[in-house]
Design a protein around this motif. Structure first.
Motif: not given
Length: 119
Positions: A101-119
């Protein structure tokens, strides 16, 4: 479609598919930069206006969800040709083979950015 089925295509099937979907009417063109937008459009028009008008194609070109084909984790390492001593890494994972669902995709994208995409 299924990449495994591609070798089974006839040349006629291939050319029919290409002429149906690889047309300017089915293209998405992105611009980047701070140059003049009107110059960009004129430049693009100089190429596209020379092409024959294509028949309207279906805009429904989404690829349907496909069944999971890799069951166990896979590790690959390939050399990257570079004049400098630079390194590149790519990590990918599939969390589900079901439509999100769109809100699940957004939540996973945010989690991905926090865990992998930030220093």
């Amino acid at each position: 479609g299924d990449p495994i089925k591609i070798p089974e295509l006839t040349f006629k099937d291939f050319t029919n598919f290409h002429s149906k979907y690889y047309t300017p009417s089915n293209a998405k063109i992105f611009f980047y930069g701070d140059d003049d937008p009107l110059e960009r459009l004129n430049f693009l028009d100089s190429y596209l206006s020379e092409l024959p008008a294509s028949v309207s194609v279906s805009t429904d070109t989404k690829v349907a969800m496909q069944p999971l084909s890799i069951i166990t984790p896979r590790y690959e390492q390939h050399p990257f040709p570079s004049a400098e001593s630079q390194h590149m890494i790519s990590i990918n994972w599939l969390l589900t083979d079901k439509q999100l669902k769109p809100h699940e995709e957004l939540a996973l994208a945010l989690l991905d950015h926090l865990l992998v995409g930030t220093p």
